[in-house]
Enzyme design. Structure first.
Site, PDB file in Angstrom:
ATOM      1  N   PHE A   1       0.857  -1.184   0.000  1.00 60.74           N
ATOM      2  CA  PHE A   1       0.000   0.000   0.000  1.00 60.74           C
ATOM      3  C   PHE A   1       0.900   1.243   0.000  1.00 60.74           C
ATOM      4  O   PHE A   1       1.824   1.339   0.795  1.00 60.74           O
ATOM      5  CB  PHE A   1      -0.921  -0.010   1.225  1.00 60.74           C
ATOM      6  CG  PHE A   1      -2.006   1.012   1.138  1.00 60.74           C
ATOM      7  CD1 PHE A   1      -3.162   0.751   0.420  1.00 60.74           C
ATOM      8  CD2 PHE A   1      -1.873   2.239   1.746  1.00 60.74           C
ATOM      9  CE1 PHE A   1      -4.167   1.707   0.318  1.00 60.74           C
ATOM     10  CE2 PHE A   1      -2.870   3.194   1.651  1.00 60.74           C
ATOM     11  CZ  PHE A   1      -4.023   2.933   0.934  1.00 60.74           C
TER      12      PHE A   1
ATOM     13  N   ASP B   1       0.912  -4.897   8.780  1.00 60.49           N
ATOM     14  CA  ASP B   1      -0.176  -3.942   8.584  1.00 60.49           C
ATOM     15  C   ASP B   1      -1.453  -4.759   8.398  1.00 60.49           C
ATOM     16  O   ASP B   1      -1.576  -5.532   7.442  1.00 60.49           O
ATOM     17  CB  ASP B   1       0.120  -3.069   7.351  1.00 60.49           C
ATOM     18  CG  ASP B   1      -0.919  -1.960   7.164  1.00 60.49           C
ATOM     19  OD1 ASP B   1      -2.085  -2.164   7.570  1.00 60.49           O
ATOM     20  OD2 ASP B   1      -0.563  -0.914   6.600  1.00 60.49           O
TER      21      ASP B   1
ATOM     22  N   TYR C   1     -11.372   2.478   9.966  1.00 68.24           N
ATOM     23  CA  TYR C   1     -12.543   2.850   9.151  1.00 68.24           C
ATOM     24  C   TYR C   1     -12.918   1.819   8.097  1.00 68.24           C
ATOM     25  O   TYR C   1     -13.879   2.012   7.372  1.00 68.24           O
ATOM     26  CB  TYR C   1     -12.329   4.217   8.478  1.00 68.24           C
ATOM     27  CG  TYR C   1     -11.025   4.364   7.702  1.00 68.24           C
ATOM     28  CD1 TYR C   1     -10.884   3.852   6.422  1.00 68.24           C
ATOM     29  CD2 TYR C   1      -9.936   5.021   8.267  1.00 68.24           C
ATOM     30  CE1 TYR C   1      -9.704   3.975   5.736  1.00 68.24           C
ATOM     31  CE2 TYR C   1      -8.735   5.148   7.589  1.00 68.24           C
ATOM     32  CZ  TYR C   1      -8.628   4.629   6.323  1.00 68.24           C
ATOM     33  OH  TYR C   1      -7.437   4.751   5.649  1.00 68.24           O
ATOM     34  N   LYS C   2     -12.149   0.734   8.005  1.00 66.83           N
ATOM     35  CA  LYS C   2     -12.474  -0.289   7.006  1.00 66.83           C
ATOM     36  C   LYS C   2     -13.404  -1.311   7.661  1.00 66.83           C
ATOM     37  O   LYS C   2     -14.542  -0.979   7.976  1.00 66.83           O
ATOM     38  CB  LYS C   2     -11.182  -0.893   6.465  1.00 66.83           C
ATOM     39  CG  LYS C   2     -10.401   0.143   5.638  1.00 66.83           C
ATOM     40  CD  LYS C   2      -9.041  -0.307   5.185  1.00 66.83           C
ATOM     41  CE  LYS C   2      -8.387   0.780   4.344  1.00 66.83           C
ATOM     42  NZ  LYS C   2      -6.934   0.618   4.241  1.00 66.83           N
TER      43      LYS C   2
ATOM     44  N   ARG D   1     -12.473  -3.778  -7.502  1.00 66.73           N
ATOM     45  CA  ARG D   1     -12.315  -4.444  -6.206  1.00 66.73           C
ATOM     46  C   ARG D   1     -13.679  -4.598  -5.534  1.00 66.73           C
ATOM     47  O   ARG D   1     -14.460  -3.645  -5.481  1.00 66.73           O
ATOM     48  CB  ARG D   1     -11.374  -3.603  -5.349  1.00 66.73           C
ATOM     49  CG  ARG D   1     -10.774  -4.318  -4.190  1.00 66.73           C
ATOM     50  CD  ARG D   1      -9.677  -3.485  -3.593  1.00 66.73           C
ATOM     51  NE  ARG D   1     -10.196  -2.212  -3.076  1.00 66.73           N
ATOM     52  CZ  ARG D   1      -9.627  -1.527  -2.095  1.00 66.73           C
ATOM     53  NH1 ARG D   1      -8.529  -1.967  -1.528  1.00 66.73           N
ATOM     54  NH2 ARG D   1     -10.138  -0.395  -1.680  1.00 66.73           N
TER      55      ARG D   1
HETATM   56  C1  LIG Z   1      -6.146   1.749   4.061  1.00 69.90           C
HETATM   57  C2  LIG Z   1      -4.705   1.467   4.319  1.00 69.90           C
HETATM   58  C3  LIG Z   1      -3.882   2.412   4.949  1.00 69.90           C
HETATM   59  C4  LIG Z   1      -4.433   3.766   5.259  1.00 69.90           C
HETATM   60  O1  LIG Z   1      -3.581   4.560   6.009  1.00 69.90           O
HETATM   61  P1  LIG Z   1      -4.150   5.947   6.554  1.00 69.90           P
HETATM   62  O2  LIG Z   1      -3.050   6.483   7.353  1.00 69.90           O
HETATM   63  O3  LIG Z   1      -5.391   5.649   7.323  1.00 69.90           O
HETATM   64  O4  LIG Z   1      -4.507   6.792   5.380  1.00 69.90           O
HETATM   65  C5  LIG Z   1      -2.572   2.058   5.222  1.00 69.90           C
HETATM   66  N1  LIG Z   1      -2.083   0.849   4.882  1.00 69.90           N
HETATM   67  C6  LIG Z   1      -2.856  -0.079   4.264  1.00 69.90           C
HETATM   68  C7  LIG Z   1      -2.300  -1.400   3.910  1.00 69.90           C
HETATM   69  C8  LIG Z   1      -4.177   0.217   3.949  1.00 69.90           C
HETATM   70  O5  LIG Z   1      -4.932  -0.678   3.313  1.00 69.90           O
END
Ligand SMILES: *Cc1c(COP(=O)(O)O)cnc(C)c1O
Length: 411
Positions: A126, A197, A222-223, A370
């Protein structure tokens, strides 16, 4: 009536998790296949926020730091998350964003392995994860470097120069899942630390951090945790690291005694040292309500339903849309998280047309459509109807209308 749709309705009637859908407010006519990007609104959240705003803030005012438990919120919410990811309640805090937590943990890990020069990750991780690590490398002025290897080469790239291996457990685009315990053990075998992560894992699949002997982890609120847009993230540190770990954002909420107001920083004894500044209380209230949607449910039951939903989707797509899309996720459901990606060169336009038709998924450049399968609120019949609408769009080629090619800021 379509016989397959009737079978889906029967599956819904027998579904032991069907009751959980009533914990969410979903718009009529919408099939929501994007809980992996932004969880749906829990029924309880508006009242919880209303109470936090008018009661705790409006009436309680500053007193609420003590009387409404504000000061404990990062720990309290963290303990809730801990129960979903195989951690002890005092090993998780809910604070800051995933990006910031990753920076803090990577920095702490490098410090715990002095003399080692490498932070190891995978290309195509990511983006924010790689960006934050690039920022850390820059900050450390050449003392460490970031190396990335494709997933099949990562284990082979582990050596005694590696301070920390940092990977996303379930890949955001393909949904492909790493073997957490196996890779953690391989990192430990060369003396490296492991950071996972869990943004696409927490609340989606069973995770047992302590069983896998993981050192550190971060993830999103938030997911799948349904905490609302921009919800606080979480940070996990195994208890064995608490005494020695130090992170660079040494704000007063990570201090051993923030209200002593002394000049010299002294880290709080446990996971609290991963906090930085004043927590966002309203956001934590929403996240707490989001986590309550998991009450009384086991992650293994949720996982079983998620696999059934995603397998139904995959087989319907393969049967009804023969060869129009290629599968961008592992075929074996045991190797993927709670999502499926379909690949198509016009993925953006097709997803835009699908969203207009009431099926919300998302698009990840350059060509991935997705679809997330959130077992808390999705029905089998939703999966059937989603594939039906997708085949309609492919059949009438509606997606070719030029307006679907206009790119929004957020995809
Ligand atoms: C959604 C996501 C993030 C988001 O990071 P934010 O700091 O909340 O913007 C980070 N890493 C992964 C793997 C994600 O899927």
């Amino acid at each position: 009536m379509n016989p397959i749709r009737e079978e889906c309705e029967a599956l819904d009637q027998r579904d032991p998790l069907a009751f959980a859908r009533a914990r969410f407010t979903l718009p009529d006519g919408v099939i929501y296949l994007d809980g992996n990007s932004l969880g749906a609104l829990p029924v309880a959240t508006p009242a919880r926020l209303q109470a936090a705003v008018t009661g705790e803030w409006g009436h309680g005012l500053i007193r609420s730091w003590n009387t409404a438990g504000w000061i404990d919120a990062p720990r309290r919410v963290g303990a809730r998350i801990a129960s979903l990811i195989g951690a002890a309640p005092d090993e998780v805090a809910s604070t800051d964003s995933t990006s910031i937590n990753l920076f803090k943990l990577a920095s702490a890990a490098v410090r715990l392995r002095p003399g080692r020069r490498v932070i190891l990750s995978e290309p195509g991780n990511f983006p924010t994860d790689l960006y934050m690590l690039q920022g850390l490398v820059d900050q450390l002025g050449g003392a460490v470097e970031l190396k990335t290897f494709p997933r099949e080469a990562i284990a082979g790239a582990l050596d005694e120069d590696v301070a920390v291996l940092i990977l996303t457990h379930v890949h955001y685009k393909s949904g492909e899942m790493f073997n957490m315990a196996g890779l953690t053990a391989k990192a430990h075998a060369v003396g490296a630390l492991m950071i996972w992560d869990l943004s696409h894992s927490a609340g989606a699949i069973p995770v047992d951090l302590n069983d896998a002997n993981v050192d550190f982890a971060v993830g999103c609120g938030y997911k799948y945790l349904n905490g609302g847009p921009g919800a606080p993230a979480f940070v996990f540190a195994a208890k064995r690291h608490h005494p020695e770990m130090r992170q660079p954002l040494s704000g007063w909420f990570g201090h051993a005694a923030p209200f002593d107001f002394v000049d010299q920083f002294a880290p709080a004894p446990g996971i609290d040292r991963m906090q930085c500044g004043t927590p966002s209380i309203l956001a934590l209230a929403a996240l707490e309500a989001g986590l309550e949607t998991f009450d009384g449910l086991s992650m293994s039951d949720l996982r079983a339903k998620s696999i059934r939903l995603s397998e139904l989707f995959r087989s319907l797509v393969e049967n009804r849309l023969h060869g129009q899309f290629s599968l961008g996720s592992p075929r074996d459901p045991g190797l993927r998280g709670s999502q499926i990606s379909l690949i198509h060169p016009h993925g953006y336009e097709i997803m835009a047309a699908l969203i207009e038709a009431g099926v919300i998924g998302d698009f990840r450049a350059p060509d991935h459509l997705r679809f997330g399968f959130t077992p808390l609120y999705l029905r089998y019949v939703d999966v059937f109807d989603a594939v039906q609408r997708l085949s309609d769009i492919m059949e009438d080629e509606r997606w070719r209308e030029p307006r679907f090619a206009v790119r929004s800021a957020v995809t």
